[in-house]
Design an enzyme around this catalytic site. Structure first.
Site, PDB file in Angstrom:
ATOM      1  N   TYR A 129      -1.812  -0.213  10.353  1.00 38.03           N
ATOM      2  CA  TYR A 129      -1.875  -0.860   8.979  1.00 38.03           C
ATOM      3  C   TYR A 129      -0.688  -0.129   8.374  1.00 38.03           C
ATOM      4  O   TYR A 129       0.062  -1.031   7.554  1.00 38.03           O
ATOM      5  CB  TYR A 129      -3.250   0.095   8.176  1.00 38.03           C
ATOM      6  CG  TYR A 129      -3.221  -0.272   6.755  1.00 38.03           C
ATOM      7  CD1 TYR A 129      -4.024  -1.219   6.318  1.00 38.03           C
ATOM      8  CD2 TYR A 129      -2.863   0.763   5.836  1.00 38.03           C
ATOM      9  CE1 TYR A 129      -4.005  -1.714   4.893  1.00 38.03           C
ATOM     10  CE2 TYR A 129      -3.224   0.606   4.461  1.00 38.03           C
ATOM     11  CZ  TYR A 129      -3.652  -0.834   3.982  1.00 38.03           C
ATOM     12  OH  TYR A 129      -3.784  -0.928   2.788  1.00 38.03           O
ATOM     13  N   SER A 183       0.782  -1.090   0.037  1.00 41.08           N
ATOM     14  CA  SER A 183      -0.043  -0.057   0.006  1.00 41.08           C
ATOM     15  C   SER A 183       0.986   1.405   0.084  1.00 41.08           C
ATOM     16  O   SER A 183       2.139   1.240   0.370  1.00 41.08           O
ATOM     17  CB  SER A 183      -0.960  -0.036   1.277  1.00 41.08           C
ATOM     18  OG  SER A 183      -1.504   1.324   1.399  1.00 41.08           O
TER      19      SER A 183
HETATM   20  N1  LIG Z   1      -8.834  -0.624  -0.722  1.00 43.34           N
HETATM   21  C1  LIG Z   1      -7.951   0.121  -0.582  1.00 43.34           C
HETATM   22  O1  LIG Z   1      -7.927   1.525  -0.785  1.00 43.34           O
HETATM   23  C2  LIG Z   1      -6.559  -0.100  -0.502  1.00 43.34           C
HETATM   24  C3  LIG Z   1      -5.508   0.659  -0.751  1.00 43.34           C
HETATM   25  C4  LIG Z   1      -4.335   0.133  -0.652  1.00 43.34           C
HETATM   26  C5  LIG Z   1      -3.928  -1.098  -0.565  1.00 43.34           C
HETATM   27  N2  LIG Z   1      -4.864  -2.165  -0.305  1.00 43.34           N
HETATM   28  C6  LIG Z   1      -4.882  -3.653   0.121  1.00 43.34           C
HETATM   29  O2  LIG Z   1      -5.489  -4.307  -0.915  1.00 43.34           O
HETATM   30  C7  LIG Z   1      -5.715  -5.674  -0.398  1.00 43.34           C
HETATM   31  C8  LIG Z   1      -7.263  -5.687  -0.692  1.00 43.34           C
HETATM   32  O3  LIG Z   1      -8.114  -4.802  -0.197  1.00 43.34           O
HETATM   33  P1  LIG Z   1      -9.688  -4.750  -0.116  1.00 43.34           P
HETATM   34  O4  LIG Z   1      -9.881  -3.285  -0.084  1.00 43.34           O
HETATM   35  O5  LIG Z   1     -10.107  -5.542  -1.406  1.00 43.34           O
HETATM   36  O6  LIG Z   1     -10.011  -5.456   1.158  1.00 43.34           O
HETATM   37  P2  LIG Z   1     -11.190  -5.936   1.503  1.00 43.34           P
HETATM   38  O7  LIG Z   1     -12.445  -5.719   0.744  1.00 43.34           O
HETATM   39  O8  LIG Z   1     -11.331  -5.756   3.321  1.00 43.34           O
HETATM   40  O9  LIG Z   1     -10.935  -7.377   1.646  1.00 43.34           O
HETATM   41  C9  LIG Z   1      -9.862  -8.085   2.357  1.00 43.34           C
HETATM   42  C10 LIG Z   1      -9.995  -9.584   2.112  1.00 43.34           C
HETATM   43  O10 LIG Z   1      -8.977 -10.241   2.774  1.00 43.34           O
HETATM   44  C11 LIG Z   1      -9.655 -11.304   3.569  1.00 43.34           C
HETATM   45  N3  LIG Z   1      -8.657 -11.673   4.871  1.00 43.34           N
HETATM   46  C12 LIG Z   1      -8.599 -10.847   5.729  1.00 43.34           C
HETATM   47  N4  LIG Z   1      -8.000 -11.233   6.784  1.00 43.34           N
HETATM   48  C13 LIG Z   1      -7.619 -12.465   6.516  1.00 43.34           C
HETATM   49  C14 LIG Z   1      -6.916 -13.469   7.126  1.00 43.34           C
HETATM   50  N5  LIG Z   1      -6.344 -13.401   8.282  1.00 43.34           N
HETATM   51  N6  LIG Z   1      -6.788 -14.714   6.315  1.00 43.34           N
HETATM   52  C15 LIG Z   1      -7.313 -14.845   5.119  1.00 43.34           C
HETATM   53  N7  LIG Z   1      -7.942 -13.804   4.699  1.00 43.34           N
HETATM   54  C16 LIG Z   1      -8.227 -12.717   5.168  1.00 43.34           C
HETATM   55  C17 LIG Z   1     -11.003 -10.907   3.780  1.00 43.34           C
HETATM   56  O11 LIG Z   1     -12.001 -12.038   4.183  1.00 43.34           O
HETATM   57  P3  LIG Z   1     -12.167 -12.559   5.571  1.00 43.34           P
HETATM   58  O12 LIG Z   1     -12.645 -11.366   6.398  1.00 43.34           O
HETATM   59  O13 LIG Z   1     -13.640 -13.295   5.398  1.00 43.34           O
HETATM   60  O14 LIG Z   1     -11.145 -13.093   6.087  1.00 43.34           O
HETATM   61  C18 LIG Z   1     -11.422 -10.351   2.233  1.00 43.34           C
HETATM   62  O15 LIG Z   1     -11.614 -11.422   1.393  1.00 43.34           O
HETATM   63  C19 LIG Z   1      -5.452  -5.471   1.013  1.00 43.34           C
HETATM   64  O16 LIG Z   1      -4.181  -6.125   1.476  1.00 43.34           O
HETATM   65  C20 LIG Z   1      -5.567  -3.839   1.267  1.00 43.34           C
HETATM   66  O17 LIG Z   1      -4.502  -3.512   2.390  1.00 43.34           O
HETATM   67  C21 LIG Z   1      -6.485  -1.738  -0.382  1.00 43.34           C
END
Ligand SMILES: NC(=O)c1ccc[n+]([C@@H]2O[C@H](COP(=O)([O-])OP(=O)(O)OC[C@H]3O[C@@H](n4cnc5c(N)ncnc54)[C@H](OP(=O)(O)O)[C@@H]3O)[C@@H](O)[C@H]2O)c1
Length: 374
Positions: free
Chosen positions: A212, A199
């Site tokens: 984070y 990120s």
């Molecule tokens: N959205 C943004 O603006 C943004 C920006 C920069 C980086 N990112 C990164 O991109 C990635 C995806 O983001 P997103 O926005 O799509 O997040 P999200 O919608 O919250 O999805 C997170 C996913 O991770 C799974 N997860 C969480 N903890 C876990 C664990 N301990 N073991 C296995 N699975 C787990 C969740 O499923 P369960 O809860 O069912 O386990 C879910 O499928 C993340 O790493 C995030 O930090 C996002």
């Protein structure tokens, strides 16, 4: 450009320039407009052609491959699984919630993708071993592994507890490390690719996102270190640095301190068109980068500018962050903790959601928890 191509290109450019200068009379406005249209048409054709070639190349590289996406049950991970699947790869997705996993697998198979789901918490090495083992046993190989699973807690550091930092490090440092250690032996045999979704917070510490940022910093360090240490093994490691993306994840984020106010600023920024990237576009670029074995991918220009500023003038970027911190809600006397779904159910939250409508559309499309499904 190398060898004979550079001199030929120079001679060609010189010839075109001379031709242009030799023109006897000024073109009429109609001729100019025609010229412009011809150039625009040629440019568009070239662009379409280049993107078709890139698309074909990507499909060639994905067809018949096997990809694992951690956290592939919703948000960016689900969209990534769709991208890999659309390119002809078989996909295994994992997450902790069985319901979300079943919905994600149904979505993928409904699109004609050869998909399989495994309940797995990436913080548990045994579960990760089982995830990788089951994948190889079922599909016979492993080519792409995306470390995508992550969590976010938003609020002032003063309002956070030790558990929030431990949780972040467990999921976003220990988790990807577990996955990398279990996957690398298989990736060596297929000369495959490991993709780490870090990120902008890993490179530029943003206020109210400390657990984070700390964990993402460790994850980025791990990713770059693994890229260095796998040199010569055939494995390619891609460090992806997204800024804000419209994945609809703001609904599941936990807000701490004054949740309603924290939610309002976060939901607003997370849905801003120039500041945040469409999840489909981000997933497409990540899939292409992994197929090419690209080492580093920064997802949006704002992120690149932020990283450049921090690299060139860390004192200035620190001052900007201090200023940002002063604009954010302060720690209240009574700290509360609520999810985005709960804290957004207020006038301020609804207002932020209506302004940032683009991110709201991602909620349903990317299998996020909605208020109706609570
Ligand atoms: N959205 C943004 O603006 C943004 C920006 C920069 C980086 N990112 C990164 O991109 C990635 C995806 O983001 P997103 O926005 O799509 O997040 P999200 O919608 O919250 O999805 C997170 C996913 O991770 C799974 N997860 C969480 N903890 C876990 C664990 N301990 N073991 C296995 N699975 C787990 C969740 O499923 P369960 O809860 O069912 O386990 C879910 O499928 C993340 O790493 C995030 O930090 C996002």
């Amino acid at each position: 450009m190398s060898g004979w191509k550079a001199p030929v290109a120079l001679v060609g450019a010189r010839w075109a320039l001379n031709k242009y200068r030799d023109r006897k009379r000024r073109p009429t406005p109609a001729e100019r407009a025609l010229d412009l249209a011809a150039w625009a048409g040629a440019g568009a054709l070239l662009g379409v052609g280049a993107s078709m070639v890139a698309e074909n190349r990507r499909s060639e590289r994905l067809n018949g491959r096997v990809a694992v996406v951690t956290g592939g049950t919703r948000g960016l991970g689900l969209q990534l699984a769709r991208e890999f699947g659309a390119g002809g790869a078989s996909v295994v997705v994992c997450g902790r919630s069985r319901d979300n996993l079943d919905q994600a697998v149904a979505d993928l198979t409904g699109r004609g993708i050869d998909a399989h789901g495994v309940v797995c918490d990436v913080t548990d090495r045994e579960q990760v071993r089982a995830l990788i083992g089951e994948t190889v046993e079922r599909f016979g190989r492993l080519d792409i592994v995306v470390n995508n699973a992550g969590v976010m807690r938003v609020g002032p550091a003063e309002a956070m507890q030790d558990a929030h930092f431990t949780e972040a490090m467990d999921i976003m440092y220990r988790g990807p490390f577990n996955v990398a250690r279990e996957a690398l032996p298989h990736l060596r045999t297929t000369e495959g690719s490991l993709v780490n979704i870090t990120s902008v917070g890993a490179y530029l510490t943003v206020p109210h996102l400390l657990p984070y940022s700390v964990a993402k910093h460790a994850w980025a360090c791990l990713s770059e270190g693994l890229a260095a240490e796998t040199g010569g093994t055939g494995v390619r490691v891609t460090t992806v640095v997204p800024g804000l993306m419209r994945t609809g994840s703001h609904r599941g984020v936990v807000f701490i301190g004054e949740p309603e106010r924290e939610y309002a600023w976060f939901a607003l920024l997370a849905g801003m068109p120039l500041l945040s990237t469409n999840a489909d576009r981000a997933a497409r670029r990540i899939a292409t980068a992994s197929a090419r074995g690209q080492g580093f991918l920064v997802i949006n220009p704002t992120t690149r500018i932020g990283m450049a500023l921090h690299g060139l003038a860390p004192g200035t970027s620190q001052q900007l962050m201090r200023l940002t911190g002063r604009l954010l809600p302060s720690t209240p006397e009574h700290v509360s903790e609520r999810t985005g779904n709960e804290s957004g159910d207020s006038t301020m939250g609804r207002l932020a959601e209506s302004v940032a409508a683009l991110n709201e559309r991602a909620v349903d499309r990317l299998n996020q928890d909605t208020r109706d499904r609570r």
